[in-house]
Design a protein around this motif. Structure first.
Motif, PDB file in Angstrom:
ATOM      1  N   GLY A  81       0.818  -1.197   0.000  1.00  0.00           N
ATOM      2  CA  GLY A  81       0.000   0.000   0.000  1.00  0.00           C
ATOM      3  C   GLY A  81       0.853   1.248   0.000  1.00  0.00           C
ATOM      4  O   GLY A  81       2.097   1.190   0.038  1.00  0.00           O
ATOM      5  N   ALA A  82       0.194   2.385  -0.021  1.00  0.00           N
ATOM      6  CA  ALA A  82       0.911   3.669  -0.055  1.00  0.00           C
ATOM      7  C   ALA A  82       1.869   3.788   1.125  1.00  0.00           C
ATOM      8  O   ALA A  82       1.494   3.556   2.272  1.00  0.00           O
ATOM      9  CB  ALA A  82      -0.098   4.817  -0.028  1.00  0.00           C
ATOM     10  N   GLY A  83       3.113   4.081   0.817  1.00  0.00           N
ATOM     11  CA  GLY A  83       4.114   4.259   1.863  1.00  0.00           C
ATOM     12  C   GLY A  83       4.674   2.971   2.416  1.00  0.00           C
ATOM     13  O   GLY A  83       5.579   2.999   3.255  1.00  0.00           O
ATOM     14  N   GLY A  84       4.154   1.837   1.991  1.00  0.00           N
ATOM     15  CA  GLY A  84       4.687   0.552   2.435  1.00  0.00           C
ATOM     16  C   GLY A  84       4.409   0.215   3.877  1.00  0.00           C
ATOM     17  O   GLY A  84       5.098  -0.636   4.460  1.00  0.00           O
ATOM     18  N   LEU A  85       3.390   0.821   4.485  1.00  0.00           N
ATOM     19  CA  LEU A  85       3.107   0.529   5.888  1.00  0.00           C
ATOM     20  C   LEU A  85       2.800  -0.938   6.123  1.00  0.00           C
ATOM     21  O   LEU A  85       3.145  -1.494   7.170  1.00  0.00           O
ATOM     22  CB  LEU A  85       1.942   1.395   6.378  1.00  0.00           C
ATOM     23  CG  LEU A  85       2.221   2.899   6.515  1.00  0.00           C
ATOM     24  CD1 LEU A  85       0.964   3.621   6.981  1.00  0.00           C
ATOM     25  CD2 LEU A  85       3.373   3.132   7.484  1.00  0.00           C
ATOM     26  N   ASP A  86       2.158  -1.596   5.149  1.00  0.00           N
ATOM     27  CA  ASP A  86       1.831  -3.016   5.316  1.00  0.00           C
ATOM     28  C   ASP A  86       3.049  -3.908   5.141  1.00  0.00           C
ATOM     29  O   ASP A  86       2.987  -5.101   5.401  1.00  0.00           O
ATOM     30  CB  ASP A  86       0.715  -3.446   4.345  1.00  0.00           C
ATOM     31  CG  ASP A  86       0.994  -3.038   2.909  1.00  0.00           C
ATOM     32  OD1 ASP A  86       1.947  -2.270   2.660  1.00  0.00           O
ATOM     33  OD2 ASP A  86       0.241  -3.487   2.023  1.00  0.00           O
ATOM     34  N   GLY A  87       4.176  -3.323   4.741  1.00  0.00           N
ATOM     35  CA  GLY A  87       5.419  -4.083   4.638  1.00  0.00           C
ATOM     36  C   GLY A  87       6.298  -3.972   5.863  1.00  0.00           C
ATOM     37  O   GLY A  87       7.305  -4.686   5.975  1.00  0.00           O
ATOM     38  N   GLY A  88       5.932  -3.090   6.783  1.00  0.00           N
ATOM     39  CA  GLY A  88       6.640  -2.985   8.055  1.00  0.00           C
ATOM     40  C   GLY A  88       8.150  -2.829   7.912  1.00  0.00           C
ATOM     41  O   GLY A  88       8.660  -2.125   7.039  1.00  0.00           O
ATOM     42  N   LEU A  89       8.868  -3.508   8.781  1.00  0.00           N
ATOM     43  CA  LEU A  89      10.333  -3.417   8.802  1.00  0.00           C
ATOM     44  C   LEU A  89      10.972  -4.034   7.568  1.00  0.00           C
ATOM     45  O   LEU A  89      12.058  -3.616   7.155  1.00  0.00           O
ATOM     46  CB  LEU A  89      10.876  -4.094  10.064  1.00  0.00           C
ATOM     47  CG  LEU A  89      10.483  -3.443  11.390  1.00  0.00           C
ATOM     48  CD1 LEU A  89      11.026  -4.263  12.559  1.00  0.00           C
ATOM     49  CD2 LEU A  89      10.990  -2.015  11.463  1.00  0.00           C
ATOM     50  N   PHE A  90      10.318  -5.039   6.970  1.00  0.00           N
ATOM     51  CA  PHE A  90      10.844  -5.669   5.758  1.00  0.00           C
ATOM     52  C   PHE A  90      10.945  -4.628   4.642  1.00  0.00           C
ATOM     53  O   PHE A  90      11.941  -4.560   3.910  1.00  0.00           O
ATOM     54  CB  PHE A  90       9.928  -6.829   5.356  1.00  0.00           C
ATOM     55  CG  PHE A  90      10.424  -7.673   4.212  1.00  0.00           C
ATOM     56  CD1 PHE A  90      11.736  -8.094   4.155  1.00  0.00           C
ATOM     57  CD2 PHE A  90       9.559  -8.064   3.205  1.00  0.00           C
ATOM     58  CE1 PHE A  90      12.197  -8.876   3.103  1.00  0.00           C
ATOM     59  CE2 PHE A  90       9.990  -8.858   2.152  1.00  0.00           C
ATOM     60  CZ  PHE A  90      11.313  -9.265   2.105  1.00  0.00           C
ATOM     61  N   TYR A  91       9.942  -3.803   4.511  1.00  0.00           N
ATOM     62  CA  TYR A  91       9.919  -2.754   3.491  1.00  0.00           C
ATOM     63  C   TYR A  91      11.039  -1.740   3.740  1.00  0.00           C
ATOM     64  O   TYR A  91      11.655  -1.236   2.799  1.00  0.00           O
ATOM     65  CB  TYR A  91       8.553  -2.072   3.520  1.00  0.00           C
ATOM     66  CG  TYR A  91       8.300  -1.086   2.411  1.00  0.00           C
ATOM     67  CD1 TYR A  91       7.845  -1.513   1.169  1.00  0.00           C
ATOM     68  CD2 TYR A  91       8.480   0.281   2.619  1.00  0.00           C
ATOM     69  CE1 TYR A  91       7.584  -0.601   0.149  1.00  0.00           C
ATOM     70  CE2 TYR A  91       8.223   1.202   1.617  1.00  0.00           C
ATOM     71  CZ  TYR A  91       7.774   0.756   0.374  1.00  0.00           C
ATOM     72  OH  TYR A  91       7.514   1.660  -0.626  1.00  0.00           O
TER      73      TYR A  91
END
Length: 209
Positions: A81-91
């Protein structure tokens, strides 16, 4: 030759009996998963470019055989999603993940999903983590998961480990997985065969199907 019929591997000199010589049987209800075969890994100049299309070509052949045999087929791709918040630390840890928006996140046409084939969108390495993969396979009564895709040291290994932890026999197709360097590629195939699942050559898999 079936995985369960393979001779035990010889230990290295001086190591005595090899404790890692167990095998898991190829089950009666296999499914195929194609992990993250996105343009980012095969586009020259892209941060994740692997430098070879060999694993893609192999995965396409396995996909064709699986479809002909009537196996369930699952595809995965990575999207945030926008900003990669759903990717957490991996992102945050892996900057190239930010480039997967747009064309680089598209699945390659050689392995494009057919009508009715499940496409799972994931944010982390394992195809099981935070997705419906386990419940989908269970509903289909799958017992064996043929694993293809990229990369061997990342998403392939993570998915193979999670597969066996969820009760599915992981069978990684050697020629149909790839990595950016042969060192981690071979090391992770070695570990998967030793501790988590089976590593079969493409030819073995095609014969079985």
């Amino acid at each position: 030759m079936r995985g369960g019929d393979r001779p035990a591997r010889s230990p290295a000199p001086g190591q005595g009996v090899n404790p890692f010589d167990g095998t898991l049987p190829f089950g009666e209800r296999p499914a195929l998963i194609l992990i993250d075969l996105m343009r980012a890994y095969f586009e020259p100049g892209a941060d994740l470019y692997m430098g070879s299309r060999d694993c893609l070509d192999s995965a396409a052949r396995v996909l064709s055989a699986a479809r002909a045999a009537g196996l369930p087929v699952v595809h995965t791709r990575v999207a945030f999603g926008a900003g990669g918040l759903d990717g957490g630390l991996f992102y945050r840890k892996v900057p190239p993940l930010r480039r997967l928006a747009g064309p680089l996140g598209e699945l390659m046409p050689e392995v494009a999903p057919a009508d009715g084939e499940v496409v799972i969108v994931k944010q982390y390495a394992s195809a099981f983590f935070g997705t419906t993969l386990a419940s989908t396979l269970t509903a289909l009564r799958v017992d064996t998961l043929l694993i293809t895709g990229v990369s061997t040291s990342g998403c392939i290994r993570a998915s193979a480990v999670d597969a066996v932890q969820h009760g599915f026999v992981p069978v990684v197709v050697r020629q149909a997985v790839g990595d950016r360097d042969p060192g981690p590629h071979e090391a992770n195939l070695f570990d998967i065969q030793a501790k988590y699942g089976e590593v079969w050559d493409e030819e073995e898999v095609l014969r079985r199907l």
